[in-house]
Write a protein that holds these residues in place. Structure first.
Motif, short mmCIF file in Angstrom:
data_model
loop_
_atom_site.label_atom_id
_atom_site.label_comp_id
_atom_site.label_asym_id
_atom_site.label_seq_id
_atom_site.Cartn_x
_atom_site.Cartn_y
_atom_site.Cartn_z
N TRP A 1 28.81 30.61 34.83
CA TRP A 1 29.66 30.02 35.86
C TRP A 1 29.02 30.15 37.25
N ARG B 1 37.50 32.77 47.48
CA ARG B 1 38.18 31.51 47.15
C ARG B 1 39.25 31.11 48.17
N VAL C 1 29.36 27.98 40.84
CA VAL C 1 29.58 28.60 42.15
C VAL C 1 28.50 28.13 43.13
N ARG D 1 35.38 31.27 41.51
CA ARG D 1 36.15 32.18 40.66
C ARG D 1 35.71 33.61 40.92
N PRO D 2 36.63 34.53 41.19
CA PRO D 2 36.22 35.92 41.48
C PRO D 2 35.52 36.54 40.29
N ILE D 3 34.51 37.33 40.57
CA ILE D 3 33.79 38.06 39.52
C ILE D 3 34.18 39.52 39.62
N TYR E 1 27.06 36.88 42.10
CA TYR E 1 26.79 36.22 40.83
C TYR E 1 25.33 36.29 40.41
N ALA F 1 37.77 26.13 45.55
CA ALA F 1 38.49 26.38 44.30
C ALA F 1 37.54 26.75 43.16
N LEU F 2 36.25 26.42 43.29
CA LEU F 2 35.27 26.76 42.24
C LEU F 2 34.82 28.21 42.31
N ALA G 1 37.18 40.84 38.94
CA ALA G 1 38.42 40.87 39.71
C ALA G 1 39.29 42.05 39.35
#
Length: 505
Positions: free
Chosen positions: A17, A85, A21, A195-197, A137, A192-193, A199
């Motif tokens: 993902w 985000r 990001v 995404r928390p890593i 990431y 919106a893309l 979390a």
């Protein structure tokens, strides 16, 4: 009990993902960097509409860029508190509101507020979180990911330059600002893309320890109050001191001010503050300079597209080169060279008198600009590490905003004073060559000092190890000498015989 790994943030996946990001960062970073430059298309017409000078109209881009960088600490604090985000989505909303409001402005001061401050603050909330989340990431492929994300700036600039000219011809600058405000709302989709890593919350043991610590703190406070009332000793002063300490600890939790003791960070900060005095002004005045020499509007706008196309190729290529085993260990030297090369292009720009010459200048400028931008944040992360990078970005951008704010207006003052653009390009080139030379010399000094400190640390560790080994050997020798071994049996018997003989005498 829950496993020890429960809630612990995983390491950077270096893919998956993460590439989505990178695409989101490509969009948000592209708008953050390219939008202030693309607005230069409207400057000549807005200047005529409001009857302002070159330096006054240059403040629009200057305030926007300064706000984008100056709001860095606020953006870093919000990212630490809420994550990337929601911050990017809110920033995209602010950008749209700022540009739509600018379409109804009736004075240059209102443009400063709507375009400069509101839209600039929205772009700040797009830039910092996008850079920060890439570091979460990626680790091994981080220079490549940063290079691809930074390529969003030239792609957007290549698109916005002709698009802005087309919008202006059909809708005027007010209608163009309305449409651009709607386009900027796409930053909400990019956010919106993100995404928390990792979390999940902190490990269970850490939570239990924190809860126990809070309970112990409450108990100590209550006991202290009881003791104070028993001894009639006021504790207000101590409570105020603890409150002040907690306040500064809370601030330092979001912005690590201990970075100002970091030698590499200070070198980077000084060099970049000097560099930004001449970094953005040539882009802001490139299209107006071409129009000043008699080139038509679309050809002048196409110079920005040439710059952006070369920049588009230069950024990911620079990321690949910087990730190689030969360059990455000494990436600071590569960064210094890129800044000096950028300055040399500006010094040679006054020699380009024709459209062909300006096209060649735009090509080399795009190459140098892309090299600097691709390594701008990678070199900072190389110096301070990923853990302190969020705070470092915020502190660097707040310091850089001063020279970013002054750069284009100083260029405008030089143009108004001498009636010629060449002095502006010479000023920017000289400043950037000086910044690149400073960074090269100081990074050489920093690398030497780091090698010396590492050597001293190893020597100290070896000395400590040898002393520890010698002490252990001495202890073992004493222990062996006190033990009753079979080899000492003849001496013991002889000693007992002598003792008996003396007792008999």
């Amino acid at each position: 009990p829950a496993p020890a790994e429960a809630g612990r943030a995983p390491g950077p996946p270096d893919g998956g993902w993460g590439w989505v990001v990178v695409f989101g960062a490509f969009i948000s970073i592209g708008f953050a960097y390219a939008f202030p430059k693309g607005l230069a298309i409207f400057f000549k017409e807005i200047q005529d509409f409001f009857g302002t000078s070159y330096s006054e109209i240059a403040w629009v881009s200057s305030i926007m860029l300064a706000t984008t960088y100056g709001a860095g600490p606020i953006s870093s604090i919000l990212v630490n508190r809420y994550g990337s985000r929601p911050v990017v989505m809110f920033g995209g909303l602010l950008c749209g509101v700022g540009m739509i409001s600018a379409a109804f402005c009736t004075s240059i001061l209102q443009l400063y507020i709507c375009v400069g401050f509101i839209t600039g603050f929205g772009l700040a909330l797009n830039l910092q979180p996008s850079v920060i989340i890439i570091g979460k990431y990626f680790l091994k492929r981080r220079p490549i990911a940063n290079g691809l994300a930074m390529a969003g700036s030239p792609v957007m600039l290549c698109t916005l330059a002709p698009l802005n000219q087309l919008l202006f011809d059909n809708f005027g600058w007010r209608g163009s600002f309305l449409i651009l405000g709607a386009i900027l709302l796409n930053c909400c989709v990019a956010g919106a893309l993100f995404r928390p890593i990792g979390a999940g919350t902190a490990p269970v043991k850490t939570q239990v320890a924190l809860e126990g610590k809070d309970a112990l703190k409450r108990k100590i406070t209550e006991d202290g109050k009881e003791m104070s009332s028993a001894l009639n000793t006021p504790m207000e002063n101590k409570t105020e001191e603890e409150g002040g300490k907690d306040f500064f600890e809370k601030i330092n939790q979001y912005l690590d001010f201990s970075l100002f003791k970091h030698r590499g960070f200070l070198i980077y900060l000084v060099g970049n503050v000097l560099m930004f005095l001449g970094f953005f002004a040539p882009i802001v005045f490139l299209a107006p300079y071409a129009k000043h020499t008699g080139i038509d509007e679309y050809s002048a706008a196409f110079l920005l597209s040439i710059l952006a196309i070369v920049d588009m190729v230069a950024r990911p290529t620079t990321g690949i080169v910087a990730n190689s085993k030969w360059v990455r260990p000494r990436i600071q030297y590569f960064f210094s060279f890129a800044i000096a090369f950028n300055g040399a292009c500006h010094l040679l720009c006054p020699l380009a008198s024709s459209y062909t010459g300006l096209a060649v200048y735009s090509s080399f400028f795009g190459l140098a600009f892309g090299m600097v931008c691709a390594m701008l944040f990678e070199t900072l992360m190389d110096l301070v590490g990923a853990a302190r990078f969020t705070s470092a970005v915020g502190l660097v951008t707040i310091a850089e905003c001063c020279t970013i704010l002054l750069g284009p207006p100083i260029g405008g003052i030089l143009i108004d004073t001498f009636g010629d653009y060449k002095y502006m390009f010479i000023k920017c080139g000289a400043v950037m060559v000086l910044a690149g030379t400073f960074l090269f010399i100081m990074n050489y000094y920093n690398y030497r000092m780091l090698a010396k400190e590492e050597k001293e640390r190893k020597t100290k560790e070896e000395d400590t190890k040898s002393v520890r080994t010698e002490n252990e050997g001495r202890k073992n020798w004493n222990k062996d000498s006190t033990q009753d071994g079979p080899e000492l049996e003849p001496l013991r018997e002889e000693g007992e015989a002598v003792k008996k003989e003396m007792n008999g005498t």
